[in-house]
Design a protein around this motif. Structure first.
Motif, PDB file in Angstrom:
ATOM      1  N   PRO A 138      50.798  49.118  25.844  1.00 16.03           N
ATOM      2  CA  PRO A 138      51.529  49.316  26.932  1.00 16.03           C
ATOM      3  C   PRO A 138      52.280  47.971  27.460  1.00 16.03           C
ATOM      4  O   PRO A 138      53.391  48.190  27.726  1.00 16.03           O
ATOM      5  CB  PRO A 138      50.696  50.198  28.220  1.00 16.03           C
ATOM      6  N   PRO A 139      51.575  46.942  27.869  1.00 21.70           N
ATOM      7  CA  PRO A 139      52.145  45.938  28.167  1.00 21.70           C
ATOM      8  C   PRO A 139      53.396  45.523  27.492  1.00 21.70           C
ATOM      9  O   PRO A 139      54.480  45.036  27.937  1.00 21.70           O
ATOM     10  CB  PRO A 139      51.115  44.755  28.586  1.00 21.70           C
ATOM     11  N   ARG A 140      53.179  45.574  26.043  1.00 27.83           N
ATOM     12  CA  ARG A 140      54.325  44.974  25.286  1.00 27.83           C
ATOM     13  C   ARG A 140      55.615  46.059  25.497  1.00 27.83           C
ATOM     14  O   ARG A 140      56.684  45.520  25.303  1.00 27.83           O
ATOM     15  CB  ARG A 140      53.645  45.223  23.658  1.00 27.83           C
ATOM     16  N   ALA A 156      60.891  51.191  31.547  1.00 32.98           N
ATOM     17  CA  ALA A 156      59.770  50.258  31.806  1.00 32.98           C
ATOM     18  C   ALA A 156      58.874  50.758  33.120  1.00 32.98           C
ATOM     19  O   ALA A 156      57.602  50.744  32.876  1.00 32.98           O
ATOM     20  CB  ALA A 156      60.413  48.824  32.519  1.00 32.98           C
ATOM     21  N   GLU A 157      59.532  51.483  34.046  1.00 31.95           N
ATOM     22  CA  GLU A 157      58.666  52.174  35.135  1.00 31.95           C
ATOM     23  C   GLU A 157      57.942  53.247  34.467  1.00 31.95           C
ATOM     24  O   GLU A 157      56.628  53.546  34.765  1.00 31.95           O
ATOM     25  CB  GLU A 157      59.797  52.742  36.051  1.00 31.95           C
ATOM     26  N   LEU A 158      58.304  54.035  33.444  1.00 35.74           N
ATOM     27  CA  LEU A 158      57.818  55.210  32.787  1.00 35.74           C
ATOM     28  C   LEU A 158      56.253  54.460  32.281  1.00 35.74           C
ATOM     29  O   LEU A 158      55.247  54.901  32.240  1.00 35.74           O
ATOM     30  CB  LEU A 158      58.433  55.867  31.954  1.00 35.74           C
ATOM     31  N   LYS A 165      53.829  53.495  34.689  1.00 36.28           N
ATOM     32  CA  LYS A 165      53.042  54.661  35.132  1.00 36.28           C
ATOM     33  C   LYS A 165      52.197  55.235  34.148  1.00 36.28           C
ATOM     34  O   LYS A 165      50.785  55.667  34.620  1.00 36.28           O
ATOM     35  CB  LYS A 165      54.017  55.810  35.521  1.00 36.28           C
ATOM     36  N   ALA A 166      52.423  54.998  32.887  1.00 42.44           N
ATOM     37  CA  ALA A 166      51.476  55.576  31.917  1.00 42.44           C
ATOM     38  C   ALA A 166      50.446  54.660  31.714  1.00 42.44           C
ATOM     39  O   ALA A 166      49.314  55.213  31.667  1.00 42.44           O
ATOM     40  CB  ALA A 166      52.229  55.609  30.541  1.00 42.44           C
ATOM     41  N   ARG A 186      44.670  53.739  32.978  1.00 49.59           N
ATOM     42  CA  ARG A 186      43.297  53.075  33.433  1.00 49.59           C
ATOM     43  C   ARG A 186      42.730  54.090  34.343  1.00 49.59           C
ATOM     44  O   ARG A 186      41.458  54.147  34.235  1.00 49.59           O
ATOM     45  CB  ARG A 186      43.955  51.990  34.283  1.00 49.59           C
ATOM     46  N   LYS A 187      43.338  54.812  35.215  1.00 51.86           N
ATOM     47  CA  LYS A 187      42.669  55.861  35.948  1.00 51.86           C
ATOM     48  C   LYS A 187      41.857  56.764  35.383  1.00 51.86           C
ATOM     49  O   LYS A 187      40.856  57.133  35.528  1.00 51.86           O
ATOM     50  CB  LYS A 187      43.796  56.533  37.065  1.00 51.86           C
ATOM     51  N   GLY A 188      42.419  57.256  34.199  1.00 59.17           N
ATOM     52  CA  GLY A 188      41.611  58.257  33.363  1.00 59.17           C
ATOM     53  C   GLY A 188      40.428  57.569  32.799  1.00 59.17           C
ATOM     54  O   GLY A 188      39.158  58.021  32.508  1.00 59.17           O
TER      55      GLY A 188
END
Length: 55
Positions: free
Chosen positions: A12-14, A28-30, A33-34, A39-41
């Motif tokens: 994801p960071p990439r 980028a915002e999507l 959020k993903a 992380r939350k999961g």
């Protein structure tokens, strides 16, 4: 017969970096959020596992 493996998906960071570099703020915002949802999961899963191991 040989098995072939697909290359791993970009992390994801990439993906965020690539979207920003392509000046696609919406994408980028999507990805941000993903990443946060992932992380939350993971945190929820760790808590659940921890509670079951100590039960």
């Amino acid at each position: 017969m040989s098995a072939t493996l697909d290359p791993p998906a970009p992390r994801p960071p990439r993906r965020v970096h690539d979207a920003e570099r392509g000046k696609d703020d919406e994408l980028a915002e999507l990805f941000r959020k993903a990443q946060a949802d992932s992380r939350k999961g993971a945190d929820i899963g760790k808590q659940l596992l921890k509670s079951r191991l100590h039960a």
